[in-house]
Design a protein around this motif. Structure first.
Motif: not given
Lengths: 556, 315
Positions: A9-10, A13, A17, A67, A70-71, A76-79, A152-154, A213, B40-43, B48, B83-84, B86
């Protein structure tokens, strides 16, 4: 035997993180710290919100964490940065109230008619920020993106138990039904995270890989739309003209800034370049507590789901394989001292990994069980246990990330605790990139017996945390913990819709985990929120991650 | 002169090739991987993870990756940031002007303060000279991060003259206003050094026989200084000043961080932490290029200033 909440799961992470995050932020250990009298003046016991705003603002500047996102794609990112900023742009089906209970969002109502079904009604009259109406199709498309491996969903792992997502027809055309493969009592929480956010299907498909983006952007229904974002710099938002609940939006413009270090954040606050922020690094607690022109708010115990733990990386070999040695180490830790001096009082001792900050329901039940697991610092008992286990004088290698005073201070404290019970703790600082590997690669963990981590979950459901760390295929079960009774309790909990019964099952599992200690809980930081005299109206808990909180911010 | 430029261009190319290789290798060998950003920081599941590594060529041998990158860069493609998703060029474009403006303002400050104090000191022996020497001796020992801290607490927080954080309000004046404190912090050491070099160079020329003779002949002091002393003292001053400015590109990292300026330095630090190979490579090369070009400018200036060198160059 797959846990029906997927192993990757996200949420976990976040362990990796927060390690990194804290790296950037949570410096600290301002010497002694002092006793209770040194707690910030604004210390507010039991509060879940700062005072409500009474007026609007033309604009304000907010700390968007360490920061830039990212997107802009919400899944996309879970932080921290994404979960701070994006809920104001892309709304989710449900929302989290400040006390972590669920409330309607883009879904006007929801129900769980049976353990394998979740149904909700989509709110009428919702428009995207370009004025086009939100359709059922947009909702189904957005939820299903989480299940598309190419996206690639978190949040993909949280969707692992979803069998189907379908829209109703005819009279129930505004309803959507989610069917689960196995009974699922906890998925509903996911709809109150960015994993339940809705974006415009046409826009998303047209943008393809560029979605989110700076060039591609994102089209959502939130109270704010993005007016400037380049991925490196400030991110500016402006009130949407098409928001479905315009009266709820107090301020016209919000600018997010992203100071990379605690020092830069402190400068920004001192120079009045920032009006407020969540998740203020504990290092800044003493100075901001005395700041003029603003106030640092510290939440009550349980106001944050963050937990600082020592993860035992190998439960099958090495000195920590014997549960008695783990119990001994746990008994020797000065949790209160760490909370007081390293966190300047903005943390509480933690006795179970899923502490008060993760109880989204049945709080009294969890509290009673928790009270029973509270232990006092007892090096004598620790020493006895170590002797019994025949581990006296053995070397234990403990890793922590460098560049962050918080971690090195805690590691040093643990080293002293080890000494008191006859264990020789060798503490090894690792650069962030290398430390981050520990969460992905077993080979990176191998040289160490344990490592420090700061973890958080966004879904206030202890079942998730315990599923992650204590079931055989749990994604954060780094040490290979396996207790069939515990596994059984946790798995049953996932499918138990009755809150009391679910809490009961988890409490039983927790009791055993407090003995087995695959993770050794240390402290739980409290929510910290800075507000200048210019702004008011935010939650004093982590609930900001689950709702468009910026709308309620205004003049005090 | 042509040969001079050709040699310099070849030198630039070699410098860039070597530094790109070194940077790439260093990043490659450093522990950790970019996956926490890419995934995306997921394990990740092993599949994948493998797919992402394949997509970004992370499992290719070192030389293959390096040459691949080099080939793209030579064709003007700096690649896609981890990153992202871009383009690297876009990320750099977003921050480049901030750093360039910071360096420009700092260079102006170094020139004005350094030359001004140096000349003052050289031409006004006695009390003023002593005072300036004392001040420069102190400031030459203040690192930029210390200067930044003091500057922020005094001029931004207490006096509230300048912003403590960020790139400032939109518009030229707003941006310039926000750059004053960072540029001052950065200029402090360099201008002190330049002042000392200027003082020494001008003093040396003043003491030379031609200057003494000219004065003895009754030519006004001002004219002697302007016509003869300054042009003769210029080469060492320009050289040192130019090198100090060239070094600024690396020095911005510290003040950008302290003042929250979104520039190349901030981008570099963030990208290193994320093991964002394409961005680190591009930013580093940009910094190296800037340094080498600034050096080149110094050399050219020297050629133009010094008749003897100029003759050698054209011979």
């Amino acid at each position: 035997m797959n846990l029906h909440i997927s192993p990757r799961t996200s949420r976990p992470a976040r362990t990796a993180l927060v390690g990194l995050v804290a790296g950037a932020l949570a410096l600290t250990a301002c010497g002694g710290g002092g006793g209770d009298t040194d707690k910030p003046e604004s210390f507010a016991k039991g509060r879940t919100d700062t005072p409500t705003a009474t007026g609007g603002l033309d604009s304000y500047t907010w700390y968007g964490d360490y920061r830039a996102p990212y997107s802009l794609d919400p899944i996309k990112n879970a932080d921290y940065p994404e979960q701070t900023v994006l809920p104001n742009i892309c709304e989710s089906l449900l929302r989290v109230k400040s006390d972590y209970t669920l409330a309607p969002g883009l879904a006007s109502s929801w129900k769980q008619p049976d353990p394998q079904t979740l149904a909700f009604t989509v709110r009428e009259g919702v428009k995207f920020t370009d004025g086009t109406p939100m359709t059922i199709d947009d909702v189904v498309f957005s939820l299903k993106r989480n299940m598309n491996p190419a996206v690639v969903s978190s949040y993909s792992s949280l969707y692992a138990n979803v069998a189907s997502i379908t829209a109703g027809t005819g009279a129930s055309a505004r309803s959507i039904t989610i069917k689960f493969k196995k009974p699922d009592a906890v998925f509903v929480n996911v709809l109150a995270t960015l994993g339940g956010s809705v974006l415009n299907k046409k826009h998303a498909e047209a943008k393809g890989a560029a979605l989110g983006t700076p060039a591609g952007g994102v089209l959502c229904t939130g109270p704010y739309r993005v007016t400037s974002f380049d991925g490196t710099n400030d991110l500016a938002l402006e009130r949407s003209d098409h928001y479905w609940d315009p009266s709820a939006v107090r301020s016209k413009k919000v600018t997010f800034v992203f100071p990379a270090s605690a020092k830069a954040l402190s400068n920004a606050i001192a120079g009045k370049s920032v009006d407020g922020g969540f998740n203020i690094p504990s290092q800044l607690v003493p100075t901001l507590g005395k700041a003029s022109g603003g106030k640092l708010w510290t939440g009550a115990e349980g106001s944050s789901p963050q937990n600082l733990d020592l993860i035992v990386s190998d439960l099958k070999g090495g000195p920590l394989a014997d549960a008695r040695v783990r119990q001994a180490l746990s008994a020797a830790i000065d949790r209160e001292g760490i909370a007081r001096s390293i966190f300047s009082g903005a943390a509480d001792p933690l006795y179970t990994v899923a502490g008060p900050g993760t109880w989204g329901y049945a709080r009294n039940q969890y509290q009673n069980a928790y009270d029973e697991l509270t232990i006092k610092k007892d090096p004598a008992r620790g020493k006895k246990l170590v002797t019994e286990a025949g581990a006296t004088g053995r070397k234990v290698k403990l890793a922590y990330p460098t560049g962050i005073d918080l971690y090195s201070s805690v590691a040093t404290t643990l080293q002293q605790a080890g000494k008191a019970i006859g264990l020789d703790l060798e503490i090894v600082g690792l650069p962030l990139a290398q430390y981050g590997e520990m969460f992905i690669d077993p080979a990176a963990r191998k040289p160490y017996d344990a490592f420090l981590t700061m973890n958080y979950i966004q879904v206030m459901e202890p079942a998730f945390l315990y599923g992650f760390i204590a079931t055989p295929d749990g994604p954060q079960n780094y040490g290979g913990y396996n207790n069939p009774t515990v596994t059984e309790k946790i798995r049953s909990a996932f499918g138990t819709t009755d809150d009391k019964a679910r809490a009961g099952l988890l409490i039983e599992a927790q009791k055993q985990l407090a003995k087995d200690l695959p993770w050794i809980p240390i402290v739980a930081p409290r929510a910290t929120v800075y507000l200048s005299d210019k702004v008011a109206g935010v939650p004093l808990t982590f609930a900001y991650m689950g709702r468009p909180w910026a709308a309620s911010v205004g003049a005090p | 002169m042509m040969r001079f430029f050709a040699g310099r261009l070849a030198g630039l190319f070699v410098t860039l090739s070597v530094s790109s290789f070194v940077v790439f290798a260093a990043l490659y060998l450093a522990p950790g991987s970019p996956e926490s950003v890419l995934l995306g920081n997921s394990t990740p599941t092993p599949e994948r993870r493998a797919a992402v590594r394949e997509q970004y060529g992370l499992d290719d041998p070192f030389m293959v990756r390096y040459l691949h990158w080099l080939g793209d860069a030579l064709q003007g493609d700096l690649g896609t940031s981890f990153v992202g998703n871009q383009p690297v060029a876009t990320r750099i474009g977003a921050v480049f002007d901030t750093t360039l403006a910071l360096v420009a303002v700092t260079a102006v400050l170094i020139a004005v303060i350094g030359l001004g104090l140096g000349l003052l000191s050289a031409l006004r022996p006695g009390r003023i000279d002593d005072l300036v020497s004392a001040v420069t001796a102190v400031t030459a020992g203040v690192p930029a991060f210390v200067a930044a801290s003091i500057g922020i607490s005094v001029f931004a927080v207490q006096l509230d003259w300048f912003p403590a954080y960020g790139a400032g309000d939109a518009g030229f004046i707003g941006r310039l206003h926000a750059l004053v404190l960072p540029a001052l912090s950065l200029a402090l050491i360099s201008s002190a050094l330049l002042a000392r070099v200027t003082r020494a160079a001008v003093r040396a020329e003043l003491d030379k026989e031609y200057a003494q003779t000219a004065r003895a002949r009754g030519i006004p002091h001002r004219q002697v200084v302007r016509r003869h002393v300054l042009p003769n003292a210029a080469p060492p001053i320009v050289t040192v000043g130019g090198l100090l400015v060239a070094a600024l590109f690396a020095g911005t990292v510290v003040v950008e961080n302290a003042f929250g300026l979104p520039g190349l330095g901030s981008l570099l630090i963030g990208s290193v932490n994320q093991k964002d190979f394409p961005t680190v490579q591009a930013v580093t090369l940009l910094m190296v290029t800037a340094f080498v070009l600034a050096n080149l400018a110094v050399d050219i200036a020297q050629q133009l200033l010094d008749p003897r060198l100029r003759q050698k160059g054209t011979a």
